[in-house]
Motif scaffolding. Structure first.
Motif, mmCIF file in Angstrom:
data_model
loop_
_atom_site.group_PDB
_atom_site.id
_atom_site.type_symbol
_atom_site.label_atom_id
_atom_site.label_comp_id
_atom_site.label_asym_id
_atom_site.label_seq_id
_atom_site.Cartn_x
_atom_site.Cartn_y
_atom_site.Cartn_z
ATOM 1 N N GLY A 331 4.232 -4.360 -15.212
ATOM 2 C CA GLY A 331 2.904 -4.997 -15.288
ATOM 3 C C GLY A 331 2.051 -4.573 -14.102
ATOM 4 N N SER A 332 0.740 -4.515 -14.330
ATOM 5 C CA SER A 332 -0.168 -4.031 -13.278
ATOM 6 C C SER A 332 -0.234 -5.000 -12.107
ATOM 7 N N CYS A 333 0.097 -6.258 -12.375
ATOM 8 C CA CYS A 333 0.091 -7.252 -11.307
ATOM 9 C C CYS A 333 1.540 -7.601 -10.987
ATOM 10 N N SER A 334 2.163 -6.748 -10.199
ATOM 11 C CA SER A 334 3.591 -6.951 -9.910
ATOM 12 C C SER A 334 3.928 -6.357 -8.556
ATOM 13 N N GLY A 335 5.016 -6.867 -7.991
ATOM 14 C CA GLY A 335 5.467 -6.364 -6.704
ATOM 15 C C GLY A 335 5.911 -4.913 -6.798
ATOM 16 N N LYS A 336 6.544 -4.556 -7.927
ATOM 17 C CA LYS A 336 7.084 -3.198 -8.069
ATOM 18 C C LYS A 336 5.977 -2.152 -8.049
ATOM 19 N N VAL A 337 4.904 -2.455 -8.802
ATOM 20 C CA VAL A 337 3.807 -1.478 -8.891
ATOM 21 C C VAL A 337 3.072 -1.369 -7.564
ATOM 22 N N VAL A 338 2.822 -2.508 -6.930
ATOM 23 C CA VAL A 338 2.054 -2.474 -5.689
ATOM 24 C C VAL A 338 2.867 -1.766 -4.583
ATOM 25 N N GLU A 339 4.169 -1.892 -4.657
ATOM 26 C CA GLU A 339 5.046 -1.200 -3.711
ATOM 27 C C GLU A 339 4.913 0.327 -3.862
ATOM 28 N N GLU A 340 4.929 0.768 -5.137
ATOM 29 C CA GLU A 340 4.744 2.199 -5.432
ATOM 30 C C GLU A 340 3.375 2.681 -4.952
ATOM 31 N N MET A 341 2.349 1.854 -5.204
ATOM 32 C CA MET A 341 0.979 2.225 -4.806
ATOM 33 C C MET A 341 0.922 2.476 -3.300
ATOM 34 N N ALA A 342 1.520 1.561 -2.538
ATOM 35 C CA ALA A 342 1.457 1.677 -1.076
ATOM 36 C C ALA A 342 2.240 2.910 -0.601
ATOM 37 N N ALA A 343 3.443 3.079 -1.143
ATOM 38 C CA ALA A 343 4.290 4.182 -0.684
ATOM 39 C C ALA A 343 3.658 5.533 -1.017
ATOM 40 N N ARG A 344 3.167 5.666 -2.241
ATOM 41 C CA ARG A 344 2.576 6.952 -2.645
ATOM 42 C C ARG A 344 1.217 7.168 -1.985
ATOM 43 N N GLY A 345 0.486 6.084 -1.796
ATOM 44 C CA GLY A 345 -0.817 6.179 -1.106
ATOM 45 C C GLY A 345 -0.627 6.675 0.324
ATOM 46 N N ARG A 346 0.407 6.169 0.980
ATOM 47 C CA ARG A 346 0.677 6.583 2.364
ATOM 48 C C ARG A 346 0.953 8.081 2.432
ATOM 49 N N GLU A 347 1.737 8.574 1.437
ATOM 50 C CA GLU A 347 2.023 10.015 1.407
ATOM 51 C C GLU A 347 0.760 10.830 1.185
ATOM 52 N N ARG A 348 -0.036 10.400 0.204
ATOM 53 C CA ARG A 348 -1.235 11.182 -0.134
ATOM 54 C C ARG A 348 -2.241 11.212 1.006
ATOM 55 N N PHE A 349 -2.430 10.076 1.654
ATOM 56 C CA PHE A 349 -3.405 10.024 2.757
ATOM 57 C C PHE A 349 -2.823 10.595 4.050
ATOM 58 N N GLY A 350 -1.498 10.652 4.142
ATOM 59 C CA GLY A 350 -0.870 11.146 5.366
ATOM 60 C C GLY A 350 -1.095 10.220 6.550
ATOM 61 N N THR A 351 -1.165 8.933 6.285
ATOM 62 C CA THR A 351 -1.405 7.962 7.365
ATOM 63 C C THR A 351 -0.093 7.286 7.772
ATOM 64 N N ASP A 352 -0.135 6.578 8.902
ATOM 65 C CA ASP A 352 1.051 5.835 9.328
ATOM 66 C C ASP A 352 1.307 4.661 8.393
ATOM 67 N N LEU A 353 0.206 4.045 7.933
ATOM 68 C CA LEU A 353 0.320 2.849 7.093
ATOM 69 C C LEU A 353 -0.570 2.984 5.865
ATOM 70 N N ALA A 354 -0.135 2.349 4.770
ATOM 71 C CA ALA A 354 -1.041 2.215 3.625
ATOM 72 C C ALA A 354 -0.892 0.809 3.060
ATOM 73 N N LEU A 355 -2.044 0.190 2.821
ATOM 74 C CA LEU A 355 -2.074 -1.152 2.250
ATOM 75 C C LEU A 355 -2.480 -1.050 0.789
ATOM 76 N N ALA A 356 -1.745 -1.746 -0.093
ATOM 77 C CA ALA A 356 -2.131 -1.755 -1.515
ATOM 78 C C ALA A 356 -2.324 -3.192 -1.983
ATOM 79 N N THR A 357 -3.324 -3.379 -2.841
ATOM 80 C CA THR A 357 -3.500 -4.691 -3.484
ATOM 81 C C THR A 357 -3.330 -4.497 -4.985
ATOM 82 N N SER A 358 -2.656 -5.440 -5.623
ATOM 83 C CA SER A 358 -2.372 -5.308 -7.050
ATOM 84 C C SER A 358 -3.583 -5.688 -7.886
ATOM 85 N N ASP A 359 -3.464 -5.433 -9.165
ATOM 86 C CA ASP A 359 -4.410 -5.976 -10.119
ATOM 87 C C ASP A 359 -4.363 -7.508 -9.987
ATOM 88 N N VAL A 360 -5.416 -8.186 -10.427
ATOM 89 C CA VAL A 360 -5.376 -9.650 -10.347
ATOM 90 C C VAL A 360 -4.773 -10.211 -11.632
#
Ligand code: AMP
Ligand code: MG
Length: 421
Positions: A331-360
């Motif tokens: 589901g778009s509003c789930s811990g699993k998806v938001v975890e993936e968003m943050a991890a992959r976002g961090r790789e793509r941006f090449g930053t130390d940290l990435a924050l993700a917020t889920s769908d509402v």
């Protein structure tokens, strides 16, 4: 000693702009112990202004007005004051020089009509305006019996009005009413608990008659504790407040994120600076609100690398390669998806940290635990996933959710980014 606050401008009486100056001025007058009995709002009309000021002189001892001091034809406050005090307008040459020098700073010649801003009713005092062209007018108007009424007319631009109040008007009123003491405040900003909870954590500080006094207000889930002290000098006030501020900080700990005008994003960027870390955001439910706030903080080193705003799972699949199957199953509003968003976002941006917020979450869904929104913060140590109840009035849901996301980053940085904390 009673006061009246007068707001002048067509933009106010036509409903185009909300009169916030009256609210601000009334709070300040209240802090001086002056009760405000009337708020009057009047259009840019000379006859109406004269009537309003005459009435105010009859029924109030102190009158603070804002607006109508500019150089244009609809700025009539000085004419109204000349009429009410029955004094002619005189040119103050030092004010012409001041206005001319402000234009010179901008590399422009002063338009002739700006000289009108140097016209003052005879016998009145100038209220300096360090950052604007319109000085204020401080005027006494005699009354049939008793002391004269005192009028302070200020420009409508809130930032100029605030500064002029603090630099000149506040102390003039204090002297006029015989206060020899000055009053100072400190504001501590908190996030992460409800108002009554915060109050309970403070040992009897928010009690009437306490000195220094402590007041509590809440706006958009941010709780502000306002400490007020009176003393002979500003330094004495700040010294008197110090133990109270220390007690508040001790009792509330991590709930206090800053002071005065600081917002959560300022606190987050300060921590990122201290720890030499960069951050990116991947936002679904908060629609770019977190990125917008972070972007507005001026910082010498760019700690905020950028953000991605998505409104549909396809963007996550295409841009961040989040598996479509996962989004479907979890589901778009789930811990699993938001975890993936943050991890992959961090790789793509090449930053130390990435924050993700889920769908509402969909509020129609029956959910025993209540609807929740999810946040994740990816770092070199792994991904922290959190969720909070999704409950507030719809008009503030997005802002509140964005603040909760930022607060999660703040707490994680304070606690050393450990996944278990
Ligand atoms: P004025 O001094 O009348 O030229 O006002 C300058 C600007 O200040 C106006 O265009 C408004 O945007 C703003 N302003 C004037 N009066 C108020 C008020 N009572 N509350 C908030 N903003 C105001
Ligand atoms: Mg105006």
């Amino acid at each position: 000693m009673h006061a009246e606050v007068i707001s002048i401008g067509d933009e106010l009486t036509s409903g185009q702009r909300l009169d916030t100056n009256s609210q601000w001025l009334s709070e300040r007058l209240g802090e001086l112990g002056v009760r405000v009995l009337y708020h009057t709002t009047v259009a840019d009309d000379l006859e109406a202004n004269v009537r309003v000021f005459r009435q105010a002189v009859e029924r109030a001892d102190i009158i603070v007005a804002s607006g109508g001091l500019g150089p244009t034809a609809d700025d009539l406050t000085r004419d109204a004051l000349a009429a009410v005090s029955e004094q002619p307008l005189e040119m103050r040459s030092e004010i012409v020089d001041h206005v001319r020098s402000l234009f010179a700073l901008l590399g422009r010649d002063m338009p002739e009509r700006n000289t009108v801003q140097a016209m003052f009713p005879r016998g009145s005092r100038v209220i300096p305006n360090p950052h604007g062209t319109a000085p204020g007018i401080d005027l006494e108007v005699p009354r049939a019996a008793g002391r004269p009424a005192r009028i302070f007319a200020l420009p409508g631009v809130p930032a100029e009005l605030f500064e002029m109040w603090r630099q000149t008007v506040e102390s003039s009123i204090a002297q006029w009413i015989g206060i020899r003491r000055v009053i100072r405040h400190r504001r501590l900003k908190c996030f992460g608990a409800g108002e009554s909870h915060v109050e309970q954590m403070l040992p009897d500080l928010i009690r009437r008659g306490r000195d220094p006094s402590v007041g509590i207000t809440v706006s958009g889930a941010v709780i502000t504790l306002r400490v007020t002290a009176a003393g002979d000098t500003p330094e004495a006030c700040f010294a008197a407040m110090e133990p109270t501020v220390a007690t508040i900080r001790e009792c509330l700990g991590e709930l206090v994120y800053g002071e005065e005008e600081e917002e959560l994003e300022d606190a987050v960027l300060r921590l990122l600076n201290d720890q030499n870390l960069s951050l990116a955001t991947i936002e679904w439910g908060t629609g770019g609100q977190v990125a917008d706030w972070l972007n507005n903080v001026t910082s010498t080193v760019p700690r905020f690398a950028g953000g991605l705003v998505v409104t549909h799972s396809a963007a996550l699949e295409n841009l961040l390669s989040v598996p479509g199957d996962l989004i479907k199953s979890a589901g778009s509003c789930s811990g699993k998806v938001v975890e993936e968003m943050a991890a992959r976002g961090r790789e793509r941006f090449g930053t130390d940290l990435a924050l993700a917020t889920s769908d509402v979450p969909q509020l129609t869904k029956i959910d025993a635990d209540g609807p929740r929104v999810f946040f994740a913060l990816a770092s070199s140590q792994g991904v922290i996933v959190r969720s909070t109840r999704y409950a507030a009035h719809p008009s503030i849901l997005r802002v509140r959710t964005a603040r909760q996301a930022l607060n999660m980053v703040r707490l994680a940085l304070l606690r050393g980014l450990t996944v278990e904390s």
